[in-house]
Design a protein around this motif. Sequence first.
Motif, PDB file in Angstrom:
ATOM      1  N   UNK A  83       0.818  -1.211   0.000  1.00 35.49           N
ATOM      2  CA  UNK A  83       0.000   0.000   0.000  1.00 35.49           C
ATOM      3  C   UNK A  83       0.853   1.264   0.000  1.00 35.49           C
ATOM      4  N   UNK A  84       1.888   1.303   0.818  1.00 33.84           N
ATOM      5  CA  UNK A  84       2.738   2.487   0.898  1.00 33.84           C
ATOM      6  C   UNK A  84       3.417   2.798  -0.430  1.00 33.84           C
ATOM      7  N   UNK A  85       3.919   1.777  -1.089  1.00 28.25           N
ATOM      8  CA  UNK A  85       4.573   1.977  -2.385  1.00 28.25           C
ATOM      9  C   UNK A  85       3.548   2.392  -3.443  1.00 28.25           C
ATOM     10  N   UNK A  86       2.354   1.813  -3.370  1.00 27.02           N
ATOM     11  CA  UNK A  86       1.296   2.215  -4.301  1.00 27.02           C
ATOM     12  C   UNK A  86       0.929   3.681  -4.117  1.00 27.02           C
ATOM     13  N   UNK A  87       0.914   4.136  -2.865  1.00 30.15           N
ATOM     14  CA  UNK A  87       0.595   5.533  -2.578  1.00 30.15           C
ATOM     15  C   UNK A  87       1.608   6.472  -3.229  1.00 30.15           C
ATOM     16  N   UNK A  88       2.880   6.142  -3.108  1.00 32.82           N
ATOM     17  CA  UNK A  88       3.925   6.984  -3.714  1.00 32.82           C
ATOM     18  C   UNK A  88       3.801   6.959  -5.233  1.00 32.82           C
ATOM     19  N   UNK A  89       3.504   5.815  -5.819  1.00 33.89           N
ATOM     20  CA  UNK A  89       3.340   5.725  -7.280  1.00 33.89           C
ATOM     21  C   UNK A  89       2.189   6.603  -7.759  1.00 33.89           C
ATOM     22  N   UNK A  90       1.074   6.575  -7.021  1.00 36.97           N
ATOM     23  CA  UNK A  90      -0.082   7.387  -7.411  1.00 36.97           C
ATOM     24  C   UNK A  90       0.231   8.875  -7.290  1.00 36.97           C
ATOM     25  N   UNK A  91       0.938   9.259  -6.240  1.00 34.56           N
ATOM     26  CA  UNK A  91       1.309  10.670  -6.072  1.00 34.56           C
ATOM     27  C   UNK A  91       2.286  11.106  -7.164  1.00 34.56           C
ATOM     28  N   UNK A  92       3.195  10.213  -7.532  1.00 39.22           N
ATOM     29  CA  UNK A  92       4.174  10.538  -8.568  1.00 39.22           C
ATOM     30  C   UNK A  92       3.530  10.633  -9.948  1.00 39.22           C
ATOM     31  N   UNK A  93       2.391   9.993 -10.141  1.00 41.50           N
ATOM     32  CA  UNK A  93       1.744  10.014 -11.458  1.00 41.50           C
ATOM     33  C   UNK A  93       0.768  11.173 -11.620  1.00 41.50           C
ATOM     34  N   UNK A  94       0.659  12.039 -10.616  1.00 37.06           N
ATOM     35  CA  UNK A  94      -0.148  13.257 -10.776  1.00 37.06           C
ATOM     36  C   UNK A  94       0.460  14.118 -11.880  1.00 37.06           C
ATOM     37  N   UNK A  95      -0.397  14.766 -12.669  1.00 35.07           N
ATOM     38  CA  UNK A  95       0.090  15.538 -13.812  1.00 35.07           C
ATOM     39  C   UNK A  95       1.017  16.666 -13.384  1.00 35.07           C
ATOM     40  N   UNK A  96       0.677  17.392 -12.319  1.00 37.09           N
ATOM     41  CA  UNK A  96       1.546  18.494 -11.903  1.00 37.09           C
ATOM     42  C   UNK A  96       2.920  17.988 -11.465  1.00 37.09           C
ATOM     43  N   UNK A 135      -0.808   8.069 -17.253  1.00 36.45           N
ATOM     44  CA  UNK A 135      -0.627   6.628 -17.407  1.00 36.45           C
ATOM     45  C   UNK A 135       0.611   6.332 -18.255  1.00 36.45           C
ATOM     46  N   UNK A 136       1.192   5.138 -18.098  1.00 36.99           N
ATOM     47  CA  UNK A 136       2.348   4.776 -18.915  1.00 36.99           C
ATOM     48  C   UNK A 136       2.046   4.913 -20.408  1.00 36.99           C
ATOM     49  N   UNK A 137       2.954   5.563 -21.118  1.00 36.48           N
ATOM     50  CA  UNK A 137       2.778   5.804 -22.546  1.00 36.48           C
ATOM     51  C   UNK A 137       2.249   7.183 -22.873  1.00 36.48           C
ATOM     52  N   UNK A 138       1.725   7.903 -21.889  1.00 39.20           N
ATOM     53  CA  UNK A 138       1.200   9.251 -22.130  1.00 39.20           C
ATOM     54  C   UNK A 138       2.333  10.218 -22.478  1.00 39.20           C
ATOM     55  N   UNK A 139       2.034  11.116 -23.412  1.00 38.63           N
ATOM     56  CA  UNK A 139       3.015  12.118 -23.854  1.00 38.63           C
ATOM     57  C   UNK A 139       2.578  13.486 -23.343  1.00 38.63           C
ATOM     58  N   UNK A 140       3.483  14.167 -22.652  1.00 42.60           N
ATOM     59  CA  UNK A 140       3.206  15.465 -22.048  1.00 42.60           C
ATOM     60  C   UNK A 140       3.986  16.533 -22.804  1.00 42.60           C
ATOM     61  N   UNK A 141       3.311  17.598 -23.186  1.00 45.72           N
ATOM     62  CA  UNK A 141       3.957  18.653 -23.969  1.00 45.72           C
ATOM     63  C   UNK A 141       3.285  19.990 -23.693  1.00 45.72           C
ATOM     64  N   UNK A 142       3.921  21.066 -24.178  1.00 45.81           N
ATOM     65  CA  UNK A 142       3.305  22.383 -24.115  1.00 45.81           C
ATOM     66  C   UNK A 142       2.273  22.520 -25.228  1.00 45.81           C
ATOM     67  N   UNK A 180       5.208   3.459 -14.041  1.00 44.75           N
ATOM     68  CA  UNK A 180       5.135   3.905 -12.653  1.00 44.75           C
ATOM     69  C   UNK A 180       6.480   3.625 -11.982  1.00 44.75           C
ATOM     70  N   UNK A 181       6.988   4.552 -11.181  1.00 44.62           N
ATOM     71  CA  UNK A 181       8.327   4.370 -10.601  1.00 44.62           C
ATOM     72  C   UNK A 181       8.344   3.356  -9.468  1.00 44.62           C
ATOM     73  N   UNK A 182       9.469   2.712  -9.304  1.00 42.56           N
ATOM     74  CA  UNK A 182       9.696   1.875  -8.134  1.00 42.56           C
ATOM     75  C   UNK A 182      10.040   2.783  -6.949  1.00 42.56           C
ATOM     76  N   UNK A 183       9.668   2.355  -5.757  1.00 46.79           N
ATOM     77  CA  UNK A 183       9.836   3.223  -4.581  1.00 46.79           C
ATOM     78  C   UNK A 183      11.292   3.634  -4.357  1.00 46.79           C
ATOM     79  N   UNK A 184      12.229   2.713  -4.586  1.00 48.18           N
ATOM     80  CA  UNK A 184      13.635   3.041  -4.326  1.00 48.18           C
ATOM     81  C   UNK A 184      14.179   4.098  -5.284  1.00 48.18           C
TER      82      UNK A 184
END
Length: 201
Positions: A83-96, A135-142, A180-184
Motif C-alpha cells: 500500500x505504501x509503495x502504491x501511494x507513492x506511485x499514485x502521487x508521482x503520477x499526478x500531472x503536476x 498513465x504509462x505511454x502518455x506524452x506530455x507537452x506544451x 510507474x516508478x519503483x519506490x527506491x
Amino acid sequence: MARYTGPKTKISRIFGEPILGNGKYLTKNSNPPGQHGAARKRKQLGEYGLQLKEKQKAKYTYGVLERRFRNTFEEASRMRGVTGENLIRLLESRLDNVVYRLGMAPSRPAARQLVSHKHIMVNDQVINIPSSRVKPGDIISFKDKSAANTSLTSQVRGKNPKFGWLDWNESEQKGTFIAYPERENVPENIKEQLIVELYNK
C-alpha cells in the motif's frame, strides 16, 4: 482551487527539510517555527505524532490537501502490492508532479500553475486539472501557443537523468511517462509505512 498558500519556509522549518522550494532560507534559520525557536523545550513525539508528521510531510511535498490525500490512500489500499509503495506511485503520477519531474517547471507549485492555466497537453489534449493521473505511454507537452512563449520555455531545464521512469525529448520539448516508478527510485524522504499505520488505526 484549493492549495497551500502560506509561508513555505515555515513548513520547511517544521520538518527540517526543504520540502517546499529550494531551501535557501532554511540554511539561514533552521530552527523550528515559534516565538522561542530552538530555545523552546519540545517534548519527544509519540508514535501517533511521528505518523501524523510523516503524513503532513507527504501532503505538503506533493501539494495535496487532506481529502484528496485520503482518497489517494484508499485507492492505493485497493491496489495489488504494498500500500505504501502504491501511494507513492499514485502521487508521482499526478500531472503536476510529472510536469515538475520532466523539468518543464522549476517547482511543483509552478507546475500546478502551468497545468491550471492550460499550458500543458497530454496526448495532444489540453488538461487543466493538476491532480489528473498520467498513465504509462502518455506524452506530455506544451500547447502550441505556449511552446512559442519564451517566458515559459526559458524555465525548462530538462529531466533529471536519475528519473528513469520518464523520457524527455529536448528537440521536440515533449516528455513521456514510461512507467510507474519503483519506490527506491523516488528521492523523496517520506516514510510511507508510517502513513499506512496512521490510516489503519
